[in-house]
Write a protein that holds these residues in place. Sequence first.
Motif, PDB file in Angstrom:
ATOM      1  N   SER A  59       0.831  -1.206   0.000  1.00  0.00           N
ATOM      2  CA  SER A  59       0.000   0.000   0.000  1.00  0.00           C
ATOM      3  C   SER A  59       0.867   1.257   0.000  1.00  0.00           C
ATOM      4  O   SER A  59       1.941   1.289   0.591  1.00  0.00           O
ATOM      5  CB  SER A  59      -0.906   0.006   1.229  1.00  0.00           C
ATOM      6  OG  SER A  59      -1.530   1.265   1.382  1.00  0.00           O
ATOM      7  N   GLY A 241      -9.907   8.845  -3.450  1.00  0.00           N
ATOM      8  CA  GLY A 241      -9.291   7.713  -4.128  1.00  0.00           C
ATOM      9  C   GLY A 241      -9.867   6.357  -3.822  1.00  0.00           C
ATOM     10  O   GLY A 241      -9.643   5.401  -4.572  1.00  0.00           O
ATOM     11  N   ASN A 243     -12.560   3.278  -3.493  1.00  0.00           N
ATOM     12  CA  ASN A 243     -13.727   2.808  -4.237  1.00  0.00           C
ATOM     13  C   ASN A 243     -14.897   2.706  -3.263  1.00  0.00           C
ATOM     14  O   ASN A 243     -15.045   1.715  -2.550  1.00  0.00           O
ATOM     15  CB  ASN A 243     -13.436   1.452  -4.874  1.00  0.00           C
ATOM     16  CG  ASN A 243     -14.588   0.953  -5.730  1.00  0.00           C
ATOM     17  OD1 ASN A 243     -15.449   1.739  -6.144  1.00  0.00           O
ATOM     18  ND2 ASN A 243     -14.631  -0.340  -5.989  1.00  0.00           N
ATOM     19  N   HIS A 259      -7.997  -1.193  -0.754  1.00  0.00           N
ATOM     20  CA  HIS A 259      -7.901  -0.237  -1.850  1.00  0.00           C
ATOM     21  C   HIS A 259      -6.877  -0.712  -2.889  1.00  0.00           C
ATOM     22  O   HIS A 259      -5.961  -1.471  -2.579  1.00  0.00           O
ATOM     23  CB  HIS A 259      -7.516   1.145  -1.326  1.00  0.00           C
ATOM     24  CG  HIS A 259      -6.214   1.176  -0.596  1.00  0.00           C
ATOM     25  ND1 HIS A 259      -6.098   0.900   0.739  1.00  0.00           N
ATOM     26  CD2 HIS A 259      -4.964   1.441  -1.022  1.00  0.00           C
ATOM     27  CE1 HIS A 259      -4.843   0.997   1.104  1.00  0.00           C
ATOM     28  NE2 HIS A 259      -4.126   1.324   0.055  1.00  0.00           N
ATOM     29  N   ASP A 260      -7.048  -0.240  -4.110  1.00  0.00           N
ATOM     30  CA  ASP A 260      -6.207  -0.676  -5.236  1.00  0.00           C
ATOM     31  C   ASP A 260      -4.786  -0.139  -5.070  1.00  0.00           C
ATOM     32  O   ASP A 260      -4.577   1.053  -4.870  1.00  0.00           O
ATOM     33  CB  ASP A 260      -6.812  -0.157  -6.547  1.00  0.00           C
ATOM     34  CG  ASP A 260      -6.283  -0.911  -7.759  1.00  0.00           C
ATOM     35  OD1 ASP A 260      -5.251  -1.609  -7.617  1.00  0.00           O
ATOM     36  OD2 ASP A 260      -6.900  -0.805  -8.825  1.00  0.00           O
ATOM     37  N   LYS A 262      -2.349  -1.062  -7.394  1.00  0.00           N
ATOM     38  CA  LYS A 262      -1.664  -1.260  -8.670  1.00  0.00           C
ATOM     39  C   LYS A 262      -1.108   0.059  -9.198  1.00  0.00           C
ATOM     40  O   LYS A 262      -1.672   1.131  -8.939  1.00  0.00           O
ATOM     41  CB  LYS A 262      -2.640  -1.856  -9.692  1.00  0.00           C
ATOM     42  CG  LYS A 262      -3.159  -3.238  -9.317  1.00  0.00           C
ATOM     43  CD  LYS A 262      -4.181  -3.723 -10.329  1.00  0.00           C
ATOM     44  CE  LYS A 262      -4.744  -5.071  -9.920  1.00  0.00           C
ATOM     45  NZ  LYS A 262      -5.787  -5.535 -10.872  1.00  0.00           N
ATOM     46  N   ALA A 265      -3.175   3.399 -10.343  1.00  0.00           N
ATOM     47  CA  ALA A 265      -4.458   3.522  -9.648  1.00  0.00           C
ATOM     48  C   ALA A 265      -4.533   4.879  -8.950  1.00  0.00           C
ATOM     49  O   ALA A 265      -3.504   5.470  -8.605  1.00  0.00           O
ATOM     50  CB  ALA A 265      -4.600   2.395  -8.629  1.00  0.00           C
ATOM     51  N   PRO A 266      -5.733   5.403  -8.745  1.00  0.00           N
ATOM     52  CA  PRO A 266      -5.858   6.698  -8.048  1.00  0.00           C
ATOM     53  C   PRO A 266      -5.237   6.631  -6.657  1.00  0.00           C
ATOM     54  O   PRO A 266      -5.273   5.595  -5.997  1.00  0.00           O
ATOM     55  CB  PRO A 266      -7.381   6.904  -7.971  1.00  0.00           C
ATOM     56  CG  PRO A 266      -7.953   6.022  -9.025  1.00  0.00           C
ATOM     57  CD  PRO A 266      -7.037   4.853  -9.150  1.00  0.00           C
ATOM     58  N   GLU A 267      -4.665   7.745  -6.246  1.00  0.00           N
ATOM     59  CA  GLU A 267      -4.060   7.807  -4.912  1.00  0.00           C
ATOM     60  C   GLU A 267      -5.156   7.760  -3.847  1.00  0.00           C
ATOM     61  O   GLU A 267      -6.072   8.581  -3.838  1.00  0.00           O
ATOM     62  CB  GLU A 267      -3.256   9.094  -4.759  1.00  0.00           C
ATOM     63  CG  GLU A 267      -2.627   9.254  -3.382  1.00  0.00           C
ATOM     64  CD  GLU A 267      -2.063  10.646  -3.145  1.00  0.00           C
ATOM     65  OE1 GLU A 267      -0.956  10.754  -2.607  1.00  0.00           O
ATOM     66  OE2 GLU A 267      -2.753  11.624  -3.529  1.00  0.00           O
ATOM     67  N   CYS A 268      -5.068   6.783  -2.958  1.00  0.00           N
ATOM     68  CA  CYS A 268      -5.995   6.709  -1.826  1.00  0.00           C
ATOM     69  C   CYS A 268      -5.401   7.494  -0.662  1.00  0.00           C
ATOM     70  O   CYS A 268      -4.231   7.303  -0.312  1.00  0.00           O
ATOM     71  CB  CYS A 268      -6.221   5.255  -1.420  1.00  0.00           C
ATOM     72  SG  CYS A 268      -7.107   4.287  -2.675  1.00  0.00           S
TER      73      CYS A 268
END
Length: 376
Positions: A59, A241, A243, A259-260, A262, A265-268
């Motif tokens: 992460s 960020g 989902n 959270h993604d 990859k 991917a959008p920054e969480c």
Amino acid sequence: LGVGLFVACFSVAPLCAISALLALLYPLLPRAAYARAAAFLQEQFLTAFVFFFERGRGSRLSVYVSGDVDASGKVRCLGKEGGADGLRGALIVCNHVAAHGDWAPIYSLVARQGVGALGGFRCVVKDVAKWIPGFGWGMWLMNWPFLKRNWASDKRYLEDKLRAYDGAASGVPLSMLIFPEGTRWTVKKHAQAVAFAKQRGLHVPTHTMCPRYKGFQALVRGLSAGACADVVYDVTLSYTGFNMKAGRKGPGPFNVFLHDVKPGAPECAFHMHVRRLSLADVDAKDDAALKAALFDWFARKDAMMEEFLAGSKRFPGAVKLDPLPASRWLPATLFTLAQTALFVRAVRVLYTAAWLLLFHREVHASMLKMLYSFRD
């Protein structure tokens, strides 16, 4: 599913281990020694927990802070240029956005206040939570406050609980978190809050809900009288960020881990704006003044959320926090894993011993019967 099982194992199993250990220590240790042991165990678990949701499984979750905080996340002292509060008693007042996920950002903030800060953390929790295996048992044994939402009984309970808190006993100051709205933001609950505000001529919220002020009043008075907290951290919280489901403004408890991660991917991210207030400046004796102050704080939060969501999705002056150093999270993680492994081993040994104790006679009789059948 795999991540969900990992989260469940890493959170429930260690908390069951902590609960079992504290249950053994509770009748044996003096009050001050037990408080220090509980604070130490909570500090280790929550530090490891912060590391896993910020940096676990690859992460790169970001934590942004702004307001009365410095670049390291420490809350600045009033009137001290560049100075920080460090470890001191505080009441943390925050808007409730997500389903149980809102604790994670506050853990991140409290962890940055210094070593030991998480050991003194408490949160006002619904009474039903204490029956949840692992989580609830641990919170009860670590002396968290539980409210039934029945003010007639909660008032006396909360007063007694606050008198019992003593930072000197545990060795760390108390950080008490409350979500005055009492529940997370949903479309249905927000509509009810809007109707309530219009009916009573209050600020009509857009991104928050109407706070419940009785618990807040009791906390301000109890903390002021007990001298275990002298500042208020007014925190406005938001997320980007993740989902999230339609009609939600924040992630659920597992979304913090799921959270993604990859590339691309959008920054969480967690976003927290912190406003530091002196508890002495809040009139604890005047019900009307306390209620007006709390509603004013939430009107400010609502305006900040509007600006945040309509603009760059950053609070003014936001800075990104560095991850916790390995000197903090590595010992805590190793301790938590070792403690959990010993607990699991002890449970296996006890289970085997109980099985042999309860069933050895039946097994022995069956084996003898089988042997005699072969002889015949």
